[in-house]
Scaffold this active site. Structure first.
Site, PDB file in Angstrom:
ATOM      1  N   GLY A  31       5.347  32.338 -36.098  1.00 28.00           N
ATOM      2  CA  GLY A  31       3.911  32.247 -35.866  1.00 28.00           C
ATOM      3  C   GLY A  31       3.487  33.425 -35.003  1.00 28.00           C
ATOM      4  N   PRO A  34      -0.436  38.733 -31.492  1.00 29.11           N
ATOM      5  CA  PRO A  34      -0.383  39.943 -30.663  1.00 29.11           C
ATOM      6  C   PRO A  34       0.347  39.746 -29.331  1.00 29.11           C
ATOM      7  CG  PRO A  34      -2.544  39.724 -31.648  1.00 29.11           C
ATOM      8  CD  PRO A  34      -1.816  38.460 -31.971  1.00 29.11           C
ATOM      9  N   GLY A  35       0.421  38.511 -28.840  1.00 28.73           N
ATOM     10  CA  GLY A  35       1.173  38.243 -27.605  1.00 28.73           C
ATOM     11  C   GLY A  35       2.659  38.535 -27.817  1.00 28.73           C
ATOM     12  N   HIS A  36       3.199  38.050 -28.945  1.00 27.00           N
ATOM     13  CA  HIS A  36       4.601  38.346 -29.266  1.00 27.00           C
ATOM     14  C   HIS A  36       4.785  39.850 -29.459  1.00 27.00           C
ATOM     15  CE1 HIS A  36       4.706  34.094 -31.032  1.00 27.00           C
ATOM     16  NE2 HIS A  36       5.668  34.094 -30.134  1.00 27.00           N
ATOM     17  N   GLU A 154       4.847  35.248 -19.971  1.00 28.89           N
ATOM     18  CA  GLU A 154       4.474  34.449 -18.795  1.00 28.89           C
ATOM     19  C   GLU A 154       3.480  33.341 -19.146  1.00 28.89           C
ATOM     20  OE1 GLU A 154       3.415  37.588 -16.110  1.00 28.89           O
ATOM     21  OE2 GLU A 154       5.527  38.130 -15.849  1.00 28.89           O
ATOM     22  N   ASP A 156       4.054  30.846 -20.992  1.00 31.26           N
ATOM     23  CA  ASP A 156       4.813  29.610 -20.767  1.00 31.26           C
ATOM     24  C   ASP A 156       5.545  29.746 -19.430  1.00 31.26           C
ATOM     25  OD1 ASP A 156       4.306  28.180 -23.275  1.00 31.26           O
ATOM     26  OD2 ASP A 156       5.252  29.942 -24.145  1.00 31.26           O
ATOM     27  N   GLN A 159       8.406  27.327 -18.594  1.00 31.16           N
ATOM     28  CA  GLN A 159       9.593  27.682 -19.383  1.00 31.16           C
ATOM     29  C   GLN A 159      10.330  28.860 -18.729  1.00 31.16           C
ATOM     30  OE1 GLN A 159       9.690  28.028 -23.833  1.00 31.16           O
ATOM     31  NE2 GLN A 159       9.372  30.187 -23.433  1.00 31.16           N
ATOM     32  N   TYR A 190      -3.399  34.275 -26.519  1.00 31.32           N
ATOM     33  CA  TYR A 190      -2.778  34.148 -27.841  1.00 31.32           C
ATOM     34  C   TYR A 190      -1.719  33.067 -27.800  1.00 31.32           C
ATOM     35  CZ  TYR A 190      -4.948  38.591 -29.126  1.00 31.32           C
ATOM     36  OH  TYR A 190      -5.854  39.582 -29.400  1.00 31.32           O
ATOM     37  N   SER A 191      -1.666  32.277 -28.879  1.00 34.34           N
ATOM     38  CA  SER A 191      -0.633  31.247 -29.008  1.00 34.34           C
ATOM     39  C   SER A 191      -0.489  30.954 -30.503  1.00 34.34           C
ATOM     40  CB  SER A 191      -1.078  29.984 -28.267  1.00 34.34           C
ATOM     41  OG  SER A 191      -0.410  28.857 -28.787  1.00 34.34           O
TER      42      SER A 191
HETATM   43  O1  PAF Z   1       8.504  30.271 -26.128  1.00 37.64           O
HETATM   44  C1  PAF Z   1       8.974  30.059 -27.248  1.00 37.64           C
HETATM   45  O2  PAF Z   1       8.502  30.592 -28.277  1.00 37.64           O
HETATM   46  C2  PAF Z   1      10.147  29.113 -27.410  1.00 37.64           C
HETATM   47  O3  PAF Z   1      10.076  28.101 -26.476  1.00 37.64           O
HETATM   48  C3  PAF Z   1      11.499  29.837 -27.360  1.00 37.64           C
HETATM   49  C4  PAF Z   1      11.708  30.527 -26.032  1.00 37.64           C
HETATM   50  C5  PAF Z   1      11.583  30.834 -28.482  1.00 37.64           C
HETATM   51  C6  PAF Z   1      12.632  28.820 -27.534  1.00 37.64           C
HETATM   52  O4  PAF Z   1      12.548  28.181 -28.768  1.00 37.64           O
END
Ligand code: PAF
Length: 516
Positions: A31, A34-36, A154, A156, A159, A190-191
């Site tokens: 998914g 642009p954040g990724h 950041e 998440d 996490q 973005y998510s």
């Molecule tokens: O942040 C995410 O996209 C997920 O939690 C990760 C770190 C890929 C683990 O599945």
């Protein structure tokens, strides 16, 4: 380099062996947005000499979804994701199936249990077992890839804190680099889940970042946050609040008063879609405390580091040296505490700066910047610095200089006595042998003579002992300091390590610096 897409572990491993490079790993569930892409673009180290490759994984991890959550409908489009990853600069994409990651099923493998104290805050309070699932998959993925560094967003934040703790507690020698939340032009973070939102929902959802940003702006002026006001704005926009809280950014414990770095964090439901967002809150600018024994290279490192951060450099050792120089220049016995007090109480100690880093130190209007580095001053500074009055006088002055934050201070008791609330505490050290070697080079450079490196080492060991055993403000590592042992490292290596430590405590959103 040919860009690659792999499905099986065997293919991936064969390719990785061929590359013989440092692997920078960006784990995702697909998914891609642009954040990724930002994480991928920023993944490589600019300064590294070793060849680096950026590997992006795409794996929708069932373990991190609750039974009523969106595992089935989570966006899955490997071709499109791989294209976006490669476009952003990934060297390879790895999209394994379930069996590759959990051969024989999930129940055939160890699972990680995140400490309750971290799990049950914020998102984990509602999403039972979510972070256990995240921690477990991260361990499975890194076991296969063996990266040098992992890149996490950041957005998440919980996490990120949990994975940092996991790596620290299990001594996993993989660096973590985190990067700030990316937002579209309207400020919306973005998510992958944003794709679930209808146009009307998106308009309502926008009130989340807006309310948080408004609260932050108000906080900057008034130092107060009104959670109820934020909640009412969210409700007006049909958002169902799961939580809206102020927590300590690291322990994630709820906070009544804001001290240190806090997080204003919220999770809401917009229709069926769960959204999270946060901002950081600080009452003052960051304070970085760098302590350590004599000759560990604190001055050189702290000076350069403060320059890169754009923060004021506070050399507390120079203050003790200036006081010592004054005592010496008046031929006062360094053990005569009464006379020393008499002289110092009416003396004026000042830093005058041509800029925030290049400071000169004056005592009673005499520039002593160079004079305080003489071997004569070095030989008696710890006798003066252990006197109660001297300590209290200079500690108060140092605290005054740092009252609004925005400083990098070096010394021996910064993290314990001067700024026990420093945001980043480093204990910079090296073996006495290494320190003697460095000191000899330094003395040589500045035209001083010395008898032998062995004597310098003995002097350093004696100084360590005096400094650690003195009653008042001994050289002491703060319990929450991070050790940086610099034998075999050059200045640039140390600065890189410091930067990583700094960024693990002060994210870019709090202190943006173009030079790091
Ligand atoms: O942040 C995410 O996209 C997920 O939690 C990760 C770190 C890929 C683990 O599945």
């Amino acid at each position: 380099m040919v860009k690659e897409i792999f499905q099986t572990n065997a293919e991936l491993k064969a390719w990785l062996i061929e590359q013989n490079s440092a692997i920078i790993f960006v784990p995702t569930m697909g998914g891609l947005h642009p954040g990724h892409q930002y994480l991928i673009r920023k993944a490589k180290d600019k300064t590294s000499k070793r060849k680096q490759i950026v590997l992006v994984s795409i794996f929708v991890n069932r373990l991190q979804f609750g039974k009523d959550e969106d595992f089935e409908r989570y966006p899955r489009n490997i071709e499109k994701d791989a294209e976006l990853a490669l476009k952003a600069g990934a060297d390879a994409v790895w999209a394994p199936n379930h069996e590759e990651i959990f051969p024989g099923g999930e129940d055939s493998h160890f699972k990680i249990q995140v400490p309750q104290i971290l799990h049950n805050q914020l998102c984990g309070a509602e999403r039972k077992g979510h972070f256990d699932g995240v921690a477990t998959i991260i361990m499975r993925l890194i076991r296969i890839i063996k990266p040098k560094k992992i890149i996490l967003g950041e957005k998440d934040w919980q996490q990120l804190i949990i994975i940092r703790k996991l790596f620290e507690e299990l001594s996993i020698p993989i660096k973590i680099k985190s990067l700030p939340t990316q937002r579209d032009e309207s400020g919306f973070a973005y998510s992958s889940r944003n794709s679930y939102l209808s146009n009307t929902e998106k308009l309502n959802a926008l009130s989340l970042p807006k309310a948080i940003q408004e609260a932050k702006n108000e906080f900057e002026k008034t130092k107060v946050i009104h959670l109820k006001k934020i909640a009412s704005k969210l409700k007006q926009n049909n958002l169902k609040i799961e939580y809206i809280k102020i927590v300590d950014a690291f322990s994630l414990k709820e906070r009544e008063n804001i001290s240190g770095m806090c997080l204003l964090a919220a999770a809401v439901k917009c229709g069926e879609t769960r959204l999270i967002d946060h901002t950081f809150l600080m009452q003052r600018k960051p304070i970085i405390a760098i302590d350590g024994p004599a000759g560990a290279g604190k001055s050189t490192i702290t000076k350069e580091f403060s320059k890169r951060l754009g923060l004021i450099y506070l050399d507390t050792g120079a203050m003790y040296r200036a006081a010592t120089w004054l005592i010496q220049s008046k031929s006062i016995d360094p053990n005569n505490e009464v006379e020393i007090k008499n002289i110092l109480k009416d003396s004026k100690l000042e830093f005058k700066n041509s800029n925030i880093v290049e400071q000169r130190i004056f005592i009673n209007n005499t520039d002593v910047t160079e004079k305080i580095r003489s071997p004569e001053v070095t030989s008696i500074v710890s006798i003066i610095a252990k006197q109660k009055f001297v300590r209290e006088l200079l500690t108060t002055q140092q605290q005054l200089i740092g009252s609004d934050g925005g400083i990098v201070a070096e010394g021996r008791d910064i993290g314990t006595a001067v700024f026990p609330n420093a945001d980043v505490k480093i204990f910079l050290t090296a073996s006495s042998k290494e320190r003697a070697k460095r000191r000899s080079l330094d003395l040589h450079k500045r035209g001083y003579t010395y008898s032998s490196i062995e004597d310098l080492e003995k002097e350093i060991q004696k100084r360590d002992k005096d400094d650690s055993q003195r009653e008042i403000a001994p050289l002491k590592r703060a319990n929450d300091a991070i050790d940086l042992f610099t034998d075999g490292m050059n200045i640039e290596n140390v600065l890189e390590e410091l930067t990583d430590i700094f960024r693990s405590k002060i994210p870019e959103e709090v202190w943006p610096t173009p030079n790091l």
